[in-house]
Design a protein around this motif. Sequence first.
Motif, PDB file in Angstrom:
ATOM      1  N   ARG A  37       0.770  -1.126   0.034  1.00 28.77           N
ATOM      2  CA  ARG A  37       0.020  -0.124  -0.270  1.00 28.77           C
ATOM      3  C   ARG A  37       0.677   0.944  -0.120  1.00 28.77           C
ATOM      4  O   ARG A  37       0.630   1.849  -0.239  1.00 28.77           O
ATOM      5  CB  ARG A  37      -0.478   0.042   1.065  1.00 28.77           C
ATOM      6  CG  ARG A  37      -1.934   1.275   1.526  1.00 28.77           C
ATOM      7  CD  ARG A  37      -2.436   1.733   2.532  1.00 28.77           C
ATOM      8  NE  ARG A  37      -3.382   2.654   2.416  1.00 28.77           N
ATOM      9  CZ  ARG A  37      -4.703   2.874   2.130  1.00 28.77           C
ATOM     10  NH1 ARG A  37      -5.546   1.360   1.584  1.00 28.77           N
ATOM     11  NH2 ARG A  37      -5.137   3.506   2.102  1.00 28.77           N
ATOM     12  N   LEU A  38       2.062   1.032   0.784  1.00 26.50           N
ATOM     13  CA  LEU A  38       2.568   2.196   0.470  1.00 26.50           C
ATOM     14  C   LEU A  38       3.180   2.756  -0.573  1.00 26.50           C
ATOM     15  O   LEU A  38       3.289   3.699  -0.822  1.00 26.50           O
ATOM     16  CB  LEU A  38       3.586   2.138   2.553  1.00 26.50           C
ATOM     17  CG  LEU A  38       3.181   1.986   3.340  1.00 26.50           C
ATOM     18  CD1 LEU A  38       4.084   1.813   4.127  1.00 26.50           C
ATOM     19  CD2 LEU A  38       2.728   3.459   3.603  1.00 26.50           C
ATOM     20  N   ALA A  92      -8.465   5.105   9.672  1.00 26.24           N
ATOM     21  CA  ALA A  92      -7.528   7.021   9.656  1.00 26.24           C
ATOM     22  C   ALA A  92      -6.796   6.682   8.071  1.00 26.24           C
ATOM     23  O   ALA A  92      -6.976   7.543   7.357  1.00 26.24           O
ATOM     24  CB  ALA A  92      -7.089   7.432  10.521  1.00 26.24           C
ATOM     25  N   LEU A  93      -6.093   5.706   7.480  1.00 25.37           N
ATOM     26  CA  LEU A  93      -5.362   6.029   7.062  1.00 25.37           C
ATOM     27  C   LEU A  93      -5.671   5.762   5.268  1.00 25.37           C
ATOM     28  O   LEU A  93      -5.388   5.947   4.498  1.00 25.37           O
ATOM     29  CB  LEU A  93      -3.951   4.615   6.913  1.00 25.37           C
ATOM     30  CG  LEU A  93      -3.211   3.656   7.429  1.00 25.37           C
ATOM     31  CD1 LEU A  93      -3.280   2.706   8.101  1.00 25.37           C
ATOM     32  CD2 LEU A  93      -2.168   4.819   7.956  1.00 25.37           C
ATOM     33  N   ILE A 105       0.515   7.044  13.854  1.00 27.23           N
ATOM     34  CA  ILE A 105      -0.660   5.832  13.756  1.00 27.23           C
ATOM     35  C   ILE A 105      -0.147   4.536  13.303  1.00 27.23           C
ATOM     36  O   ILE A 105      -0.640   3.859  14.926  1.00 27.23           O
ATOM     37  CB  ILE A 105      -1.302   5.764  12.290  1.00 27.23           C
ATOM     38  CG1 ILE A 105      -2.041   7.333  12.274  1.00 27.23           C
ATOM     39  CG2 ILE A 105      -2.625   4.724  12.693  1.00 27.23           C
ATOM     40  CD1 ILE A 105      -3.430   7.663  11.095  1.00 27.23           C
ATOM     41  N   GLN A 106       0.909   4.391  13.227  1.00 28.39           N
ATOM     42  CA  GLN A 106       1.278   2.382  13.367  1.00 28.39           C
ATOM     43  C   GLN A 106       2.215   2.604  14.719  1.00 28.39           C
ATOM     44  O   GLN A 106       2.535   1.825  15.501  1.00 28.39           O
ATOM     45  CB  GLN A 106       2.331   2.732  12.504  1.00 28.39           C
ATOM     46  CG  GLN A 106       2.035   2.466  11.427  1.00 28.39           C
ATOM     47  CD  GLN A 106       0.648   1.136  11.798  1.00 28.39           C
ATOM     48  OE1 GLN A 106      -0.928   1.964  11.400  1.00 28.39           O
ATOM     49  NE2 GLN A 106       0.864  -0.214  11.206  1.00 28.39           N
ATOM     50  N   MET A 165      -9.153  -3.381   2.208  1.00 25.20           N
ATOM     51  CA  MET A 165      -8.177  -3.605   2.975  1.00 25.20           C
ATOM     52  C   MET A 165      -8.160  -3.354   4.293  1.00 25.20           C
ATOM     53  O   MET A 165      -8.351  -3.818   5.249  1.00 25.20           O
ATOM     54  CB  MET A 165      -6.703  -3.612   1.806  1.00 25.20           C
ATOM     55  CG  MET A 165      -4.996  -4.054   2.964  1.00 25.20           C
ATOM     56  SD  MET A 165      -4.810  -1.987   3.699  1.00 25.20           S
ATOM     57  CE  MET A 165      -3.475  -2.789   4.014  1.00 25.20           C
ATOM     58  N   LEU A 166      -7.611  -1.189   4.570  1.00 24.82           N
ATOM     59  CA  LEU A 166      -8.477  -1.203   5.641  1.00 24.82           C
ATOM     60  C   LEU A 166      -9.512  -1.403   6.938  1.00 24.82           C
ATOM     61  O   LEU A 166     -10.053  -1.815   7.632  1.00 24.82           O
ATOM     62  CB  LEU A 166      -8.293   0.424   4.992  1.00 24.82           C
ATOM     63  CG  LEU A 166      -6.456   0.667   4.835  1.00 24.82           C
ATOM     64  CD1 LEU A 166      -6.931   2.368   4.936  1.00 24.82           C
ATOM     65  CD2 LEU A 166      -5.593   0.719   5.619  1.00 24.82           C
ATOM     66  N   MET A 167     -10.792  -1.251   5.477  1.00 22.82           N
ATOM     67  CA  MET A 167     -12.510  -2.077   6.226  1.00 22.82           C
ATOM     68  C   MET A 167     -11.809  -3.589   6.896  1.00 22.82           C
ATOM     69  O   MET A 167     -12.463  -3.703   8.049  1.00 22.82           O
ATOM     70  CB  MET A 167     -13.006  -2.039   5.590  1.00 22.82           C
ATOM     71  CG  MET A 167     -13.794  -0.318   4.603  1.00 22.82           C
ATOM     72  SD  MET A 167     -14.807  -0.246   3.806  1.00 22.82           S
ATOM     73  CE  MET A 167     -16.009  -0.361   4.569  1.00 22.82           C
ATOM     74  N   ILE A 168     -11.545  -3.758   5.938  1.00 23.48           N
ATOM     75  CA  ILE A 168     -11.472  -5.633   6.758  1.00 23.48           C
ATOM     76  C   ILE A 168     -10.730  -5.817   7.806  1.00 23.48           C
ATOM     77  O   ILE A 168     -10.886  -6.666   9.153  1.00 23.48           O
ATOM     78  CB  ILE A 168     -11.092  -7.019   5.508  1.00 23.48           C
ATOM     79  CG1 ILE A 168     -12.159  -6.574   4.951  1.00 23.48           C
ATOM     80  CG2 ILE A 168     -10.950  -8.163   5.852  1.00 23.48           C
ATOM     81  CD1 ILE A 168     -11.136  -7.630   2.610  1.00 23.48           C
TER      82      ILE A 168
END
Length: 435
Positions: A37-38, A92-93, A105-106, A165-168
């Motif tokens: 993702r990054l 939030a990402l 965040i991490q 991906m973030l929601m899962i």
Amino acid sequence: MSQSPSSVSRFSIASPLAGGALHAVGSGLFHTLLPLRLVQTGHNADAVGLVVMAEGAGFLVGCIASVKLVRSVGEVRAYAAFSASSAVLILALGANPSLAAIMAIQSVVGFANAGQAVIIESWLNAMVPNEGRGKTLTLYVLVLGLFYGLGQLLGREVDPGGQAMLMITAAFYALALVPVTAIWVGEPQLRAPVGIHVFRAFRTSPLGTLACLMTGLVSSTFSSIGPLYGLGLGFTQDRIVILMAAVQLGALFLQFPLGYLSDRLDRRAMMLWLAVVLAVVCAAFLLVDGQTPFWLLLVLFSVFGGIAEIFYPLGVAHANDRAKPSEFVVLSSNLLLIWALGGTFGPLVAAAGVERLGPSSFFWYAMALTLVFAAFAIWRRALEPKVAMRDEFVAYPQTSPVLYEWAHREDGEPAGDEPAGDEQAPSAEDGEKDK
């Protein structure tokens, strides 16, 4: 007042195990796809290393400081806060924040992950009678490893740069609340957090301490930035995800037969030869390219994961061979923190190498570290050829220091009654044990 282990049904451990399993699924998915993702959102390998380092630093602080928060609000409330915070921060990402914000965040997510592990393991401590601790620990290791690998495999068809991906991930982090908040075993007493005593651990067992550090620098680092290696060689996302799952499953299943052997052989000699084999595997990776057969890649990734990860539990067992029983908890907890230090700074160094020298630079880095470790093992064996074994191999997960409090409980005495941190100063005799 907390319930005694005998008053809790053996099936009650299913609740904290289920919570840990659901969290592991989300974590496996997230940590495998985060580097991809990054890169998709315009960050380079250096940025990936910084983000992974931030999470590792948060985890390290959480291992030490989260106990105070848990004590102040109670375990159920603290677990809910950690789980909900992680889920919200992951979502939030999706706003594509700056690199500094992603690191912040991490770091909080890492802190929360450590806090959740502290709570899960303190609950298991309260639930499991002494005679069931070994089986429960093995089950705990298998559950975390298998469900983490399952989470990785879920990422085969998920777009790393999208919102799904973030929601899962957030969904699994939130679902981890359900089984945990459905139980009550009182409020198990948490000990004061251990401090970092690197030199004390090194005095007790130089080789064991170095083995734990190397696991963080090599195995944990590759788990974090391994997808960058696959990207550099032009692998598809599907292949990257499967190969990273092979690393995880190799680490899970190879450590049991290797651990069995370590109880019957000189651990120092075994770690020496495993370091040599790992260096050979790293050399084989230098020959890998986009045309390498996939079955061979699966074998290489699995063997690399299994051997690189085994140094941590072997290092803990080897160090405990040289410690008094009353020192096991403090020593093992500090070895976990030393592993976390390696897992914090290793990704930064390795990612910088991948950015400047190409994907194969990681295996030059890993091979150099393993050869240095092998040379150190040869030197230690020359000083003390025979090793008296006292502690059996245990497949410890790298989760939280609380694990060692209940894993080493003996004769019905809680490990929490042992002196912690600075309360037990090493004697001059202790410092000579490994010389």
